[in-house]
Design an enzyme around this catalytic site. Structure first.
Site, PDB file in Angstrom:
ATOM      1  N   LYS A 176       0.893  -1.166   0.000  1.00 18.32           N
ATOM      2  CA  LYS A 176       0.000   0.000   0.000  1.00 18.32           C
ATOM      3  C   LYS A 176       0.926   1.209   0.000  1.00 18.32           C
ATOM      4  CE  LYS A 176      -1.762   3.035   2.015  1.00 18.32           C
ATOM      5  NZ  LYS A 176      -1.535   4.473   1.691  1.00 18.32           N
ATOM      6  N   GLU A 250       9.497   0.733  10.985  1.00 14.59           N
ATOM      7  CA  GLU A 250      10.650   1.621  10.819  1.00 14.59           C
ATOM      8  C   GLU A 250      10.090   3.031  10.912  1.00 14.59           C
ATOM      9  OE1 GLU A 250      13.229   3.990   9.983  1.00 14.59           O
ATOM     10  OE2 GLU A 250      12.911   3.468   7.872  1.00 14.59           O
ATOM     11  N   CYS A 284      14.257   9.720   7.487  1.00 16.62           N
ATOM     12  CA  CYS A 284      14.212   9.381   8.912  1.00 16.62           C
ATOM     13  C   CYS A 284      15.584   9.558   9.556  1.00 16.62           C
ATOM     14  CB  CYS A 284      13.683   7.965   9.105  1.00 16.62           C
ATOM     15  SG  CYS A 284      14.502   6.755   8.079  1.00 16.62           S
ATOM     16  N   GLU A 382      10.447  15.192  15.232  1.00 19.16           N
ATOM     17  CA  GLU A 382      10.860  15.012  13.840  1.00 19.16           C
ATOM     18  C   GLU A 382      10.127  16.048  12.975  1.00 19.16           C
ATOM     19  OE1 GLU A 382       9.627  11.430  11.536  1.00 19.16           O
ATOM     20  OE2 GLU A 382      11.776  11.160  11.272  1.00 19.16           O
TER      21      GLU A 382
HETATM   22  P1  NAI Z   1       2.115   8.443   7.779  1.00 20.22           P
HETATM   23  O1  NAI Z   1       2.821   7.606   8.774  1.00 20.22           O
HETATM   24  O2  NAI Z   1       0.733   8.917   8.083  1.00 20.22           O
HETATM   25  O3  NAI Z   1       2.037   7.659   6.373  1.00 20.22           O
HETATM   26  C1  NAI Z   1       2.828   6.554   6.000  1.00 20.22           C
HETATM   27  C2  NAI Z   1       1.964   5.496   5.350  1.00 20.22           C
HETATM   28  O4  NAI Z   1       1.026   4.998   6.300  1.00 20.22           O
HETATM   29  C3  NAI Z   1       1.128   5.976   4.166  1.00 20.22           C
HETATM   30  O5  NAI Z   1       1.091   4.942   3.209  1.00 20.22           O
HETATM   31  C4  NAI Z   1      -0.245   6.179   4.783  1.00 20.22           C
HETATM   32  O6  NAI Z   1      -1.310   6.090   3.863  1.00 20.22           O
HETATM   33  C5  NAI Z   1      -0.293   5.037   5.761  1.00 20.22           C
HETATM   34  N1  NAI Z   1      -1.236   5.198   6.871  1.00 20.22           N
HETATM   35  C6  NAI Z   1      -1.672   6.344   7.446  1.00 20.22           C
HETATM   36  N2  NAI Z   1      -2.506   6.072   8.452  1.00 20.22           N
HETATM   37  C7  NAI Z   1      -2.607   4.723   8.538  1.00 20.22           C
HETATM   38  C8  NAI Z   1      -3.304   3.821   9.401  1.00 20.22           C
HETATM   39  N3  NAI Z   1      -4.055   4.269  10.394  1.00 20.22           N
HETATM   40  N4  NAI Z   1      -3.146   2.502   9.206  1.00 20.22           N
HETATM   41  C9  NAI Z   1      -2.357   2.034   8.232  1.00 20.22           C
HETATM   42  N5  NAI Z   1      -1.688   2.825   7.379  1.00 20.22           N
HETATM   43  C10 NAI Z   1      -1.792   4.158   7.530  1.00 20.22           C
HETATM   44  O7  NAI Z   1       3.056   9.679   7.460  1.00 20.22           O
HETATM   45  P2  NAI Z   1       2.634  11.108   6.858  1.00 20.22           P
HETATM   46  O8  NAI Z   1       1.345  11.565   7.459  1.00 20.22           O
HETATM   47  O9  NAI Z   1       2.709  11.041   5.406  1.00 20.22           O
HETATM   48  O10 NAI Z   1       3.821  12.013   7.397  1.00 20.22           O
HETATM   49  C11 NAI Z   1       3.759  12.538   8.729  1.00 20.22           C
HETATM   50  C12 NAI Z   1       5.113  12.522   9.361  1.00 20.22           C
HETATM   51  O11 NAI Z   1       5.569  11.193   9.491  1.00 20.22           O
HETATM   52  C13 NAI Z   1       6.212  13.200   8.581  1.00 20.22           C
HETATM   53  O12 NAI Z   1       6.190  14.580   8.764  1.00 20.22           O
HETATM   54  C14 NAI Z   1       7.427  12.559   9.166  1.00 20.22           C
HETATM   55  O13 NAI Z   1       7.773  13.178  10.377  1.00 20.22           O
HETATM   56  C15 NAI Z   1       6.977  11.144   9.445  1.00 20.22           C
HETATM   57  N6  NAI Z   1       7.412  10.203   8.376  1.00 20.22           N
HETATM   58  C16 NAI Z   1       8.484   9.403   8.640  1.00 20.22           C
HETATM   59  C17 NAI Z   1       8.971   8.562   7.647  1.00 20.22           C
HETATM   60  C18 NAI Z   1      10.153   7.702   7.882  1.00 20.22           C
HETATM   61  O14 NAI Z   1      10.871   7.376   6.957  1.00 20.22           O
HETATM   62  N7  NAI Z   1      10.400   7.227   9.091  1.00 20.22           N
HETATM   63  C19 NAI Z   1       8.375   8.527   6.313  1.00 20.22           C
HETATM   64  C20 NAI Z   1       7.204   9.351   6.168  1.00 20.22           C
HETATM   65  C21 NAI Z   1       6.772  10.178   7.174  1.00 20.22           C
END
Ligand code: NAI
Ligand code: MG
Length: 488
Positions: A176, A250, A284, A382
């Protein structure tokens, strides 16, 4: 022209049953460039059914590991063939410079799959000695249907990091991708079919967070692998708890980039400018805290400000662009919100390279806050943008204390030419990576596992089998020895 994205379910390319779609926005132009299916329960059920069929009845888990490896090598070649197309999709979807997506990300995705291809026939179980009375062997079996939930910061690389390990161990997967950047994962799904990987082994469903939530709570999914925010990671762990399901998470980080008094300043400067701005700070492991010896502080900061101010900002499709926009309006607001929070307490040093002056697109200027309290909000949370908190230190003990003083434990970098100090600090820093005189160095053979709130479970390296297999012990009696546990 607006592209139409299709999902890959089994061997079919499909829209959502309901017909619902969402827009994919190019963050450099703010224009809709694609519409993608918004999968709901019915679509996820269908993908899970196809994946289950491929795992429970299909040839994939039963074929020889060598044959699986051969198919993954063929897959790698197709990823290399489509290198530029895959890279361009990521650039258009999430704004990273085209040289980064085509020269780093797409080749890295191929490298990750190639590493996993080579691993297929090298993963093995073991035999457990128990004297003459028992023959015991331990098998490593695939866990089954894996749900891979992807972030948008390295859409293709993260997809490869989920697909490769899952497939190498004989599992099947449903990806996804993030709603901001679904297209490279879809192309990766198509290429799996073209490579001859059986239908249902790699499926791709698109949608927003709600689609991910349906997938991770599906009773027929055996394992979840997630990369993204700590907040969603926590909710996924809750969903996994309901079904007592395996998870690999992660999550976030707040990397300390520590420059000691005896550091090679030129090397540290170049790496600091890179680590706080690469991918517009959306990694990250972004070096979002510069922890610098007081003696070096002033000269280092002047030069860093000047270098960040010279980063060529602009259209990410142009080959000389170094700093693209942030991924989305939401991320733009989040990062600008943090700059505002920081500005209430500190004077921002705006490295004006014209980023915020672009007439469209979600650009922000690289911004530095100096003499930041290690406990300040901007130094703890972050941000995921090119925003750097500078923290001074006087001695080694203080630097270590600052490095460890967040809820995260993903990575740290340190710059020193004192060998003993380097090893002392590496031992004392609580994170999955400690880079010494380098930064953001990673690759397929290097396993990682976030400490504290940065994650759960191992990703990549030969150790990936710990996350993508389950143990079975087969215990055979050889001489009728009574069970020592039996009471009668
Ligand atoms: P997010 O964690 O909401 O999204 C990541 C993935 O999870 C996307 O595919 C999203 O559709 C999915 N997702 C969202 N809610 C979900 C749920 N309840 N159950 C299952 N899947 C779900 O991240 P977002 O909102 O795009 O970014 C927010 C913050 O997260 C960023 O500002 C950053 O700080 C952090 N982030 C960290 C990453 C990393 O590499 N560790 C990568 C992306 C974001
Ligand atoms: Mg979110």
């Amino acid at each position: 022209m607006t592209a139409t994205v299709e999902m890959i379910i089994g061997e079919e390319k499909v829209q959502a049953r309901s017909g619902a779609t969402f827009d994919v926005i190019n963050p450099a132009t703010e224009q809709v460039q694609a519409t993608a299916p918004e999968a709901d329960q019915a679509d996820v059920d269908r993908a899970v059914d196809q994946a289950r069929k491929a795992f429970d009845e299909g040839p994939w888990p039963k074929m020889t590991p060598g044959e699986r490896g051969r198919l993954l090598y063929r897959y790698t070649e197709l990823i290399e063939r489509e290198n530029d197309a895959l890279g361009r999709l990521d650039t258009e979807d999430m704004g990273k410079p085209i040289t980064h997506s085509t020269q780093h990300d797409a080749p890295a995705a191929a490298d990750f799959i190639r590493f996993c291809a080579g691993l297929c026939d090298k993963l093995r179980g073991s035999q457990i000695p128990y004297g003459a009375s028992k023959h015991i062997y331990l098998l490593r079996e695939p866990v089954g249907v894996v749900a891979g939930i992807l972030p948008w910061n390295f859409p293709l690389v993260m997809a490869a990091q989920k697909v490769g390990p899952a497939l190498a161990c004989g599992n099947v997967i449903i990806l996804k991708p993030a709603e901001q950047s679904p297209r490279s994962a879809v192309l990766l799904g198509e290429l799996a079919l073209e490579a001859g990987i059986p239908p249902g082994v790699v499926n791709v469903v698109t949608g927003q967070g709600a689609t991910g939530a349906v997938l991770v709570s599906h009773p027929k999914v055996d394992k979840i692998s997630f990369t993204g925010s700590t907040e969603v990671g926590r909710s996924i762990m809750h969903a996994a708890a309901e079904q007592i399901r395996k998870v690999t998470l992660e999550l976030g980080g707040k990397t300390a980039n520590i420059v000691c008094a005896d550091a090679d300043v030129d090397a540290a400067l170049a790496a600091t400018a890179f680590t706080c701005s690469y991918n517009s700070g959306q990694i990250c492991t972004t070096g979002s805290r510069l922890v610098i010896h007081r003696k070096l502080h002033d000269g280092f900061l002047d030069e860093l400000t000047s270098r960040l101010g010279k980063l060529k900002v602009g259209d990410p499709l142009e080959s000389d662009t170094k700093l693209g926009p942030l991924v989305s309006r939401e991320q733009h607001e989040k990062v600008r919100g943090y700059v505002e929070v920081g500005s209430r307490q500190y004077t921002p040093i705006v490295c004006g390279n014209g980023a915020s002056a672009q007439d469209r697109g979600y650009y922000v200027d690289p911004t530095i806050f100096d003499h930041v309290d290690p406990d300040a909000q901007i130094a703890q949370e972050e941000i995921f943008g090119p925003v750097l908190s500078v923290i001074d230190f006087d001695d080694e003990r203080e630097a270590i204390e600052i490095a460890n003083r967040t809820s995260y434990g993903l990575a740290a970098a340190l710059w020193t030419n004192d060998l003993s100090q380097a090893h002392r600090m590496a031992a004392a820093i609580d994170s999955s990576f400690v880079w010494i005189n380098c930064t953001n160095f990673w690759g397929p053979s290097i396993p990682y596992e976030g400490h504290r709130q940065s994650g759960v479970g191992v990703d990549m390296g030969v150790e990936l089998y710990e996350s993508y297999t389950k143990i079975k012990n087969v215990i055979i009696d050889l001489d009728n020895t009574p069970n020592p546990w039996a009471t009668s």
